[in-house]
Structure formats: structure tokens, C-alpha cells
Design a protein around this motif. Structure first.
Motif, mmCIF file in Angstrom:
data_model
loop_
_atom_site.group_PDB
_atom_site.id
_atom_site.type_symbol
_atom_site.label_atom_id
_atom_site.label_comp_id
_atom_site.label_asym_id
_atom_site.label_seq_id
_atom_site.Cartn_x
_atom_site.Cartn_y
_atom_site.Cartn_z
ATOM 1 N N THR A 224 -4.502 4.328 -1.641
ATOM 2 C CA THR A 224 -3.599 4.958 -0.667
ATOM 3 C C THR A 224 -2.372 4.087 -0.407
ATOM 4 O O THR A 224 -1.525 4.460 0.394
ATOM 5 N N GLY A 225 -2.294 2.955 -1.086
ATOM 6 C CA GLY A 225 -1.189 2.032 -0.832
ATOM 7 C C GLY A 225 -0.183 1.990 -1.960
ATOM 8 O O GLY A 225 -0.355 2.633 -3.006
ATOM 9 N N PRO A 226 0.861 1.216 -1.798
ATOM 10 C CA PRO A 226 1.963 1.185 -2.774
ATOM 11 C C PRO A 226 1.578 0.580 -4.119
ATOM 12 O O PRO A 226 2.198 0.894 -5.131
ATOM 13 N N ASP A 227 0.548 -0.263 -4.169
ATOM 14 C CA ASP A 227 0.189 -0.889 -5.444
ATOM 15 C C ASP A 227 -0.397 0.092 -6.455
ATOM 16 O O ASP A 227 -0.527 -0.224 -7.639
ATOM 17 N N SER A 228 -0.773 1.282 -5.992
ATOM 18 C CA SER A 228 -1.309 2.293 -6.918
ATOM 19 C C SER A 228 -0.316 3.449 -7.092
ATOM 20 O O SER A 228 -0.721 4.565 -7.435
ATOM 21 N N PHE A 230 1.534 4.483 -9.311
ATOM 22 C CA PHE A 230 1.574 5.200 -10.596
ATOM 23 C C PHE A 230 0.173 5.657 -11.021
ATOM 24 O O PHE A 230 -0.067 5.956 -12.185
ATOM 25 N N VAL A 231 -0.741 5.701 -10.066
ATOM 26 C CA VAL A 231 -2.132 6.077 -10.363
ATOM 27 C C VAL A 231 -2.426 7.432 -9.732
ATOM 28 O O VAL A 231 -2.333 7.579 -8.506
ATOM 29 N N THR A 232 -2.773 8.414 -10.539
ATOM 30 C CA THR A 232 -3.209 9.696 -9.986
ATOM 31 C C THR A 232 -4.169 10.382 -10.954
ATOM 32 O O THR A 232 -4.128 10.150 -12.159
#
Ligand SMILES: NC(=O)c1ccc[n+]([C@@H]2O[C@H](COP(=O)([O-])OP(=O)(O)OC[C@H]3O[C@@H](n4cnc5c(N)ncnc54)[C@H](O)[C@@H]3O)[C@@H](O)[C@H]2O)c1
Length: 245
Positions: A224-228, A230-232
Motif C-alpha cells: 500500500t506504500g510508494p515502494d510498490s 509498479f506492483v499490481t
């Protein structure tokens, strides 16, 4: 301050997720059918210096889900994060499961996830983005005896994650799943021999200790944070190396 809605926030994993998302700086709406449990979560969050609201609802009731998100829309400027975490897991042989029990499991674990995601995504789309995390389960990989309804809904959570990620990505909404292994929570009361079950778990895990709710919540925090960013569409396994997918 962005708002994170966590369902099943009165349970052990939901409470840890609520605490972690509040520590991450979100205002948490902790929702559960169990008023006392969700109030305990609100207290735990605020004692730790975070912001939380306790909200009692029955996810079997579509109108109650509508009321929750209407409140979040008007009082909290919409949902930035949704964690679909509530679940029921009645244990019974497949051949004996009455239709009413199957319906209940689906209403909470699948339709509830679906309706919350739909209501949250409408608010996220209007805001230009958001993040949804669906809590699945390790059982989708190998099945589990006497839990057919539950296992089916968890498979649906993984498939729904992919479908929604595909469709909502263009709107800036990321959708991922977290698949817990065996965490020592109330869910384990379905196993009749606690010591034997713990040995069974440790025998199967690569890591020879039990996981903690905080370790599960840390992965939700990542997703739920900015480090992910590009993850979906992914399902992250958090199981101490039991199943490697
Ligand atoms: N604990 C584990 O080892 C484990 C393993 C795999 C997956 N999971 C998943 O993790 C999530 C959390 O599990 P947990 O161990 O904290 O379980 P839990 O039973 O402690 O928490 C589930 C929460 O959902 C709430 N809930 C049930 N029915 C509801 C309804 N109709 N409306 C609103 N809330 C309702 C319950 O009151 C409870 O607080 C679940 O999705 C579960 O399937 C847990």
C-alpha cells in the motif's frame, strides 16, 4: 491524511494491519462485525499515536457496506487504501456443507471483498488512484480438507485481484493480494490438536518458527506504500517458505 479501510480489523491479522497502516501515517477505518474487538483495535491504534475509527458492520449486508463507504466518502474524503481481510472459515466435510453455510462464506469472503473493492475503487478512481489488498490464503495452492467453501473464496480472491488489477490499472488503482501461511491466531481453533498442528506447520515451513501478525502487516504496508508503485496484480506469499510460488 489518506484513509485506509481495513475489514476484519477486530481479528489478529486485521488488528496488526490497522496498527501498521496507522503507523505509516494513514487514518484507519477499522471495520468488523465484532464491536468489542474493533473497539479494542481502535484503542490499540490511538494508544500507539495513530488515528482510527471503529466501525461495526456485517459484510453479508450490501447496504451496510454502502453505508461504510458513504461515511468514508463524506467524512474522510474517500478511500485511498482498502484491505479486504475479514473472513469466516467454518470447518465441515464437503459432502455435508449446507447451502446456507456456503452462502454465508461467500457473502463474507467473496461478495464482501467484491462490494468493498467496488465501492472503494469508485472513490479511488475519482481521486486518481489508490491501492487495494485482498487477503487470500496459502490453502489456494494445495486445498485443505473440510474447508471447501473457504478455499474456494480464497481462490476467488486471487483471481479477482488479477481481474481488478487489469481493469483498474489505467485508473491508477493497484490491486494485489497477500496470501498468509499459518499464523497463530483465532483461526487456528479449527484445528483440534494445537501442539500437533504447530509441529505440522514448522515441519512444512523453511523457517522454523511461527510468523507474527506484524510480519504479515509489513507486507501489506509495502503493497500500500510508494515502494510498490509498479506492483499490481500480484499475490505475495507470506508463509515462512511453506509454499514457494
Ligand atoms: N491466521 C492464519 O493463519 C491465516 C491463514 C491464511 C489466511 N488468513 C486470512 O487472514 C485474514 C484474517 O484472519 P485472522 O486469522 O485474523 O482471522 P480472525 O477470525 O481472527 O479475523 C477475521 C475477522 O473477520 C471478522 N468477520 C467475520 N465475519 C464478518 C462479517 N460478516 N462482517 C464483518 N466482519 C466479519 C471477524 O469478526 C474477525 O474479527 C482472513 O482473510 C483469513 O482468511 C489467515
Amino acid at each position: 491524511m489518506s484513509t485506509a479501510v481495513v475489514t476484519g480489523a477486530g481479528g489478529a491479522l486485521g488488528r496488526a494491519i490497522a496498527r501498521r497502516l496507522a503507523a505509516d501515517g494513514h487514518a484507519v477505518v477499522a471495520a468488523d462485525i465484532d464491536t468489542d474487538a474493533v473497539e479494542a483495535t481502535r484503542t490499540a491504534v490511538t494508544k500507539a499515536g495513530g488515528q482510527a475509527l471503529a466501525w461495526t458492520l456485517d459484510l453479508r449486508d450490501p447496504d451496510a457496506i454502502g453505508d461504510l463507504f458513504e461515511m468514508v466518502g463524506s467524512a474522510h474524503h474517500g478511500t485511498a487504501i482498502l484491505v479486504n481481510n475479514a473472513a469466516v472459515y467454518p470447518s465441515r466435510p464437503f459432502l455435508d456443507i449446507p447451502l446456507a453455510e456456503y452462502d454465508t462464506v461467500y457473502q463474507v469472503n467473496q461478495r464482501g471483498y467484491w462490494l468493498c473493492a467496488q465501492a472503494a475503487a469508485r472513490q479511488m478512481a475519482a481521486a486518481g488512484g489508490g491501492s487495494i489488498v485482498n487477503i487470500a490464503s496459502i490453502v489456494v495452492h494445495g486445498g485443505w480438507a473440510d474447508l471447501a467453501s473457504y478455499v474456494s473464496t480464497k481462490g476467488a480472491a486471487v483471481a479477482m485481484t488479477r481481474a481488478l488489477a487489469r481493469e483498474l490499472g489505467p485508473l491508477g488503482i493497484r490491486v494485489n493480494a497477500v496470501s498468509p501461511g499459518a499464523f497463530p491466531t483465532a483461526a487456528e481453533t479449527i484445528h483440534s490438536d494445537p501442539d500437533g498442528y504447530t509441529k505440522f506447520v514448522l515441519d512444512h515451513q523453511a523457517l522454523k518458527r511461527r510468523g507474527t501478525p506484524e510480519e504479515l502487516a509489513a507486507v501489506v504496508s509495502f503493497l500500500t506504500g510508494p515502494d510498490s508503485a509498479f506492483v499490481t496484480g500480484q499475490t505475495i506469499e507470506v508463509n515462512g517458505g511453506w509454499v514457494m510460488a
